[in-house]
Motif scaffolding. Sequence first.
Motif, PDB file in Angstrom:
ATOM      1  N   PHE A 247       0.843  -1.199   0.000  1.00 43.62           N
ATOM      2  CA  PHE A 247       0.000   0.000   0.000  1.00 43.62           C
ATOM      3  C   PHE A 247       0.878   1.248   0.000  1.00 43.62           C
ATOM      4  O   PHE A 247       0.645   2.188  -0.767  1.00 43.62           O
ATOM      5  CB  PHE A 247      -0.909  -0.010   1.231  1.00 43.62           C
ATOM      6  N   LEU A 248       1.912   1.242   0.842  1.00 38.96           N
ATOM      7  CA  LEU A 248       2.814   2.385   0.934  1.00 38.96           C
ATOM      8  C   LEU A 248       3.529   2.624  -0.391  1.00 38.96           C
ATOM      9  O   LEU A 248       3.623   3.764  -0.866  1.00 38.96           O
ATOM     10  CB  LEU A 248       3.830   2.149   2.055  1.00 38.96           C
ATOM     11  N   VAL A 249       4.011   1.554  -1.000  1.00 42.70           N
ATOM     12  CA  VAL A 249       4.722   1.681  -2.277  1.00 42.70           C
ATOM     13  C   VAL A 249       3.802   2.243  -3.354  1.00 42.70           C
ATOM     14  O   VAL A 249       4.195   3.125  -4.131  1.00 42.70           O
ATOM     15  CB  VAL A 249       5.292   0.309  -2.703  1.00 42.70           C
ATOM     16  N   ASP A 250       2.568   1.746  -3.407  1.00 44.68           N
ATOM     17  CA  ASP A 250       1.622   2.234  -4.420  1.00 44.68           C
ATOM     18  C   ASP A 250       1.361   3.729  -4.256  1.00 44.68           C
ATOM     19  O   ASP A 250       1.304   4.483  -5.240  1.00 44.68           O
ATOM     20  CB  ASP A 250       0.299   1.469  -4.326  1.00 44.68           C
ATOM     21  N   LYS A 251       1.193   4.166  -3.012  1.00 41.59           N
ATOM     22  CA  LYS A 251       0.916   5.582  -2.764  1.00 41.59           C
ATOM     23  C   LYS A 251       2.132   6.453  -3.081  1.00 41.59           C
ATOM     24  O   LYS A 251       1.992   7.560  -3.617  1.00 41.59           O
ATOM     25  CB  LYS A 251       0.486   5.784  -1.308  1.00 41.59           C
TER      26      LYS A 251
ATOM     27  N   PHE B 128       3.605  11.859   3.311  1.00 41.28           N
ATOM     28  CA  PHE B 128       3.776  10.638   4.103  1.00 41.28           C
ATOM     29  C   PHE B 128       2.751  10.572   5.235  1.00 41.28           C
ATOM     30  O   PHE B 128       2.160   9.517   5.494  1.00 41.28           O
ATOM     31  CB  PHE B 128       5.196  10.577   4.656  1.00 41.28           C
ATOM     32  N   LEU B 129       2.512  11.696   5.901  1.00 42.90           N
ATOM     33  CA  LEU B 129       1.497  11.726   6.958  1.00 42.90           C
ATOM     34  C   LEU B 129       0.121  11.385   6.397  1.00 42.90           C
ATOM     35  O   LEU B 129      -0.657  10.648   7.019  1.00 42.90           O
ATOM     36  CB  LEU B 129       1.459  13.108   7.616  1.00 42.90           C
ATOM     37  N   ASP B 130      -0.170  11.912   5.225  1.00 47.97           N
ATOM     38  CA  ASP B 130      -1.467  11.651   4.597  1.00 47.97           C
ATOM     39  C   ASP B 130      -1.615  10.170   4.248  1.00 47.97           C
ATOM     40  O   ASP B 130      -2.692   9.587   4.405  1.00 47.97           O
ATOM     41  CB  ASP B 130      -1.608  12.510   3.339  1.00 47.97           C
ATOM     42  N   ILE B 131      -0.538   9.551   3.790  1.00 45.80           N
ATOM     43  CA  ILE B 131      -0.568   8.118   3.463  1.00 45.80           C
ATOM     44  C   ILE B 131      -0.848   7.300   4.722  1.00 45.80           C
ATOM     45  O   ILE B 131      -1.634   6.348   4.703  1.00 45.80           O
ATOM     46  CB  ILE B 131       0.756   7.681   2.809  1.00 45.80           C
ATOM     47  N   LEU B 132      -0.202   7.668   5.824  1.00 47.69           N
ATOM     48  CA  LEU B 132      -0.431   6.958   7.084  1.00 47.69           C
ATOM     49  C   LEU B 132      -1.900   7.039   7.491  1.00 47.69           C
ATOM     50  O   LEU B 132      -2.495   6.049   7.938  1.00 47.69           O
ATOM     51  CB  LEU B 132       0.446   7.542   8.190  1.00 47.69           C
ATOM     52  N   ARG B 133      -2.496   8.201   7.332  1.00 48.03           N
ATOM     53  CA  ARG B 133      -3.903   8.363   7.706  1.00 48.03           C
ATOM     54  C   ARG B 133      -4.809   7.563   6.772  1.00 48.03           C
ATOM     55  O   ARG B 133      -5.805   6.978   7.205  1.00 48.03           O
ATOM     56  CB  ARG B 133      -4.284   9.843   7.678  1.00 48.03           C
TER      57      ARG B 133
ATOM     58  N   LEU C 280       0.336   7.098  14.625  1.00 49.27           N
ATOM     59  CA  LEU C 280       1.712   7.430  14.248  1.00 49.27           C
ATOM     60  C   LEU C 280       1.767   8.783  13.555  1.00 49.27           C
ATOM     61  O   LEU C 280       2.668   9.591  13.826  1.00 49.27           O
ATOM     62  CB  LEU C 280       2.282   6.348  13.334  1.00 49.27           C
ATOM     63  N   ALA C 281       0.816   9.038  12.664  1.00 52.92           N
ATOM     64  CA  ALA C 281       0.779  10.337  11.982  1.00 52.92           C
ATOM     65  C   ALA C 281       0.658  11.470  12.999  1.00 52.92           C
ATOM     66  O   ALA C 281       1.318  12.512  12.876  1.00 52.92           O
ATOM     67  CB  ALA C 281      -0.385  10.375  10.990  1.00 52.92           C
TER      68      ALA C 281
END
Length: 229
Positions: free
Chosen positions: A150-154, A203-208, A218-219
């Motif tokens: 998911f992180l890689v895709d974003k 990165f914060l937006d991806i975490l959310r 974490l965000a």
Amino acid sequence: FIKKDCSHAERGQNILFRFKDYDGYIELKFDAPQDEPFTGWSIKPHLKPCRFLRCDVDKFGEANYPLPSTCLISVYGSPGAVPSLHYSIPLDGVADPKTLFIHRSLRTTPSLTNESTSVPETSSFTSEIAHRVMTECTTIIKSCGINIHFLVDKLLEHNIINAREKREITDGYTKQTAGERMDELLHIISSSISMDGKVFGIFLDILRKEGTLRTIGLADKLMDKYKSI
């Protein structure tokens, strides 16, 4: 293997099977007729045809085959999708008929509009401070349980990594452990933040958007850390 390299993986029922042919393969059939509605959902394998050769499966665990045969599958639900997904994937090439199912529910992310967790415009982040936050919080970032795919895709969507880097990190045949791949990914993110502070906001937006209590928390922690410096 699962405990070491995929500690955050969701584990379901074990499926036993036998190859139909001695030198055959198993193929996941994604185009089978469905009994349940899947309107608004996208189910896409990262490999076509999605096959597992018996010669590769049997060699798992040998020196040149440290990882099992894998096929990544992206599952996305649009805002207007049916609430629950129950998608059937028959297996071709097995001695006895078998069907796998993908179960998913639309995520509902709680509103995060209170002042204490508000995020400034991404362009307002100072790269030096944001990079320091990432460096000092590496351990808790690695343990938050975010899905690396998911992180890689974003990150690819935001051009923080390119397609080649994505392949290198998610390649099922890489000899790197999950931890080593995450280390490499965090190094890329931190390096990008040191050059452009807005990457920290992305990165914060991806975490959310990952939508778990751990990643949302974490965000918040990273944002609080940024504000305290």
